[in-house]
Scaffold this motif. Structure first.
Motif, mmCIF file in Angstrom:
data_model
loop_
_atom_site.group_PDB
_atom_site.id
_atom_site.type_symbol
_atom_site.label_atom_id
_atom_site.label_comp_id
_atom_site.label_asym_id
_atom_site.label_seq_id
_atom_site.Cartn_x
_atom_site.Cartn_y
_atom_site.Cartn_z
ATOM 1 N N SER A 41 40.225 40.201 39.109
ATOM 2 C CA SER A 41 40.111 41.633 39.402
ATOM 3 C C SER A 41 40.981 42.383 38.410
ATOM 4 N N GLU A 74 38.785 44.985 34.535
ATOM 5 C CA GLU A 74 38.665 43.539 34.699
ATOM 6 C C GLU A 74 38.700 42.820 33.344
ATOM 7 N N GLY A 151 35.963 46.089 45.522
ATOM 8 C CA GLY A 151 36.157 44.723 45.989
ATOM 9 C C GLY A 151 35.110 43.753 45.448
ATOM 10 N N SER A 153 34.782 41.877 42.943
ATOM 11 C CA SER A 153 35.109 40.592 42.316
ATOM 12 C C SER A 153 34.919 39.430 43.278
ATOM 13 N N ASP A 154 35.064 39.690 44.574
ATOM 14 C CA ASP A 154 34.779 38.643 45.568
ATOM 15 C C ASP A 154 33.330 38.185 45.421
HETATM 16 N N1 ASP Z 1 38.816 46.209 40.691
HETATM 17 C C1 ASP Z 1 37.764 46.482 41.611
HETATM 18 C C2 ASP Z 1 38.321 47.229 42.813
HETATM 19 O O1 ASP Z 1 39.509 47.505 42.850
HETATM 20 C C3 ASP Z 1 37.053 45.241 42.038
HETATM 21 C C4 ASP Z 1 37.901 44.247 42.793
HETATM 22 O O2 ASP Z 1 39.123 44.373 42.869
HETATM 23 O O3 ASP Z 1 37.343 43.297 43.313
HETATM 24 O O4 ASP Z 1 37.590 47.544 43.692
#
Ligand code: ASP
Ligand code: MG
Length: 405
Positions: A41, A74, A151, A153-154
């Motif tokens: 991330s 990223e 989110g 990257s999950d």
């Molecule tokens: N950097 C992105 C976010 O903060 C994606 C991640 O962290 O998974 O949402």
């Protein structure tokens, strides 16, 4: 050689020292004889900072440009991790989502992965390299860069685990696993040894830790996912499909989410087609609606309330306002200071009394419930944001989640 996909969250990569720490962990996995693909991330709050920056330039940043901008977060972290690994003597290569072959649809800001062409990753693995992939991003048919939603990257990590047929997907974060509640809110919260996909999906939808789409994907392809801490060796939580029966008997966890806003359309004519007319424009701009409540109608008029993510509120209002006018609604209200609190557990599916117990606990704490919604294994209440932590604590206690199990 067995392949493991790992994912490191932004707080695990917040500064140079943490980047080195993550590289050491990846190296240690490699030393144990695994092939490793690690998804990163963006460092710390980079994504939030980039979003803020974009909004200082434009009140409505162009979605294509915004995604390309956000994808850089990223790229920064994965290149640094690859450099750190090389400094430690490991062969490593960083790849953007594009280079990793992650094809998505063209919904900027929340693109879904269409498929993954793993050729490049496989080639690098064959050459003996550790592959570091920039999370949260992919590319369209026209080679534009997209992002997968907050989110995301999950989801990158689980999707890669599926595409590469990895043995498991390990999600490393700043807590030791999935808890009965957020331990920052409830100090007595217990770490779960294991949880099944269905319950984890509901917890994630209700605001716990992981991007729900990643759990959906893991469930669909039966990929075991381990959530554990980047900073300790404590065993994490295993998310899988075979949780023993006894563990299903009760409420498993309480989750909360403050990313909630409510829109109320007042005085809507109560006739067929009205709900469709209101919600179609939201779907068209890619906004998902969560809780929906329609009142009983009085003299052919009804009020309709629904919630959206707080960040979607301005766009949602923009989409709904013209329709509200067109159908002759009496007014449009919005409220940003709301939150949702949910209890989740397969055990409540066929057992009576869970809802009553939840409402009683909130009532005893003097917390007003604004809206209610349920799934088969989840009950969610919308409450004022300033009361939500109290609500989580009250429910954790009411369902005796601090006691082992
Ligand atoms: N950097 C992105 C976010 O903060 C994606 C991640 O962290 O998974 O949402
Ligand atoms: Mg992040």
């Amino acid at each position: 050689m067995t392949l493991i996909v790992q994912k490191y969250g932004g707080s695990s990569l917040a500064d140079a020292e943490k980047v080195r720490h993550v590289a050491r962990r990846i190296g240690a996995t490699r030393d144990k004889g695994y092939q490793v693909v690690a998804v990163c991330s963006a460092m710390g709050d980079t994504t939030d900072d980039l979003i803020r920056l974009a909004y200082t330039i434009s009140p409505r940043p162009d979605p294509r440009e915004l995604d390309l901008l956000l994808s850089t977060g990223e790229i920064v972290s994965c290149t640094l991790v690859a450099m750190a690994l090389k400094e430690m003597g490991y062969p490593a290569v960083s790849l953007t989502g594009f280079q990793a072959g992650i094809r998505t649809e063209r919904t900027y800001g929340k693109a879904r992965i269409a498929h993954i062409d793993p050729q490049r990753i496989l080639k690098e693995l064959e050459e003996g390299k550790i592959v570091i992939v920039a999370g949260f991003q992919g590319f369209t048919e026209d080679m534009d860069i997209t992002t997968l939603g907050r989110g995301g990257s999950d989801t990158t990590a689980v999707a890669l685990a599926v595409a590469l047929e990895a043995e498991r997907c390990e999600i490393y974060t700043d807590v030791e696993g999935i808890y009965t509640a957020d331990p920052r809110i409830v100090p007595e919260a217990r770490k779960l040894k294991e949880i099944d996909y269905e319950e984890m999906l509901e917890l994630a939808v209700a605001g716990a830790k992981m991007q729900p789409r990643s759990i959906e994907l893991a469930a669909l392809y039966r990929v075991p996912v381990v959530v554990a801490s980047t900073f300790s060796d404590a065993p994490g939580t295993l998310i899988h499909g075979e949780v023993s029966m006894e563990l299903r008997e009760r409420v498993r966890g309480v989750a909360s989410d403050t990313n909630v806003a409510k829109i109320t359309v007042l005085g809507v004519p109560d006739r067929p087609g009205i709900a469709a007319a209101l919600f179609e424009p939201l779907a068209q701009v890619g906004i998902s609606v969560d809780v929906i409540v329609q009142n009983a109608s009085v003299e052919g008029l009804t009020d309709l309330s629904f919630t959206v993510a707080r960040s979607d509120l301005p766009r949602a209002l923009e989409a709904v306002r013209p329709v509200a006018q067109q159908i002759g609604a009496r007014g449009l209200h919005s409220d940003e200071r709301l939150a949702k609190v949910s209890v989740v557990g397969t055990g409540m599916q066929y057992a009576p009394g869970y809802a009553a117990r939840m409402f009683r606990a909130l009532a005893d704490a003097g917390i007003n419930i604004e809206m209610i919604t349920t799934s088969e294994i989840r009950i969610t209440c919308i409450v004022r944001e300033e009361r939500v932590k109290e609500a989580v604590r009250a429910l954790h206690k009411a369902f005796r989640l601090e006691e082992g199990g």
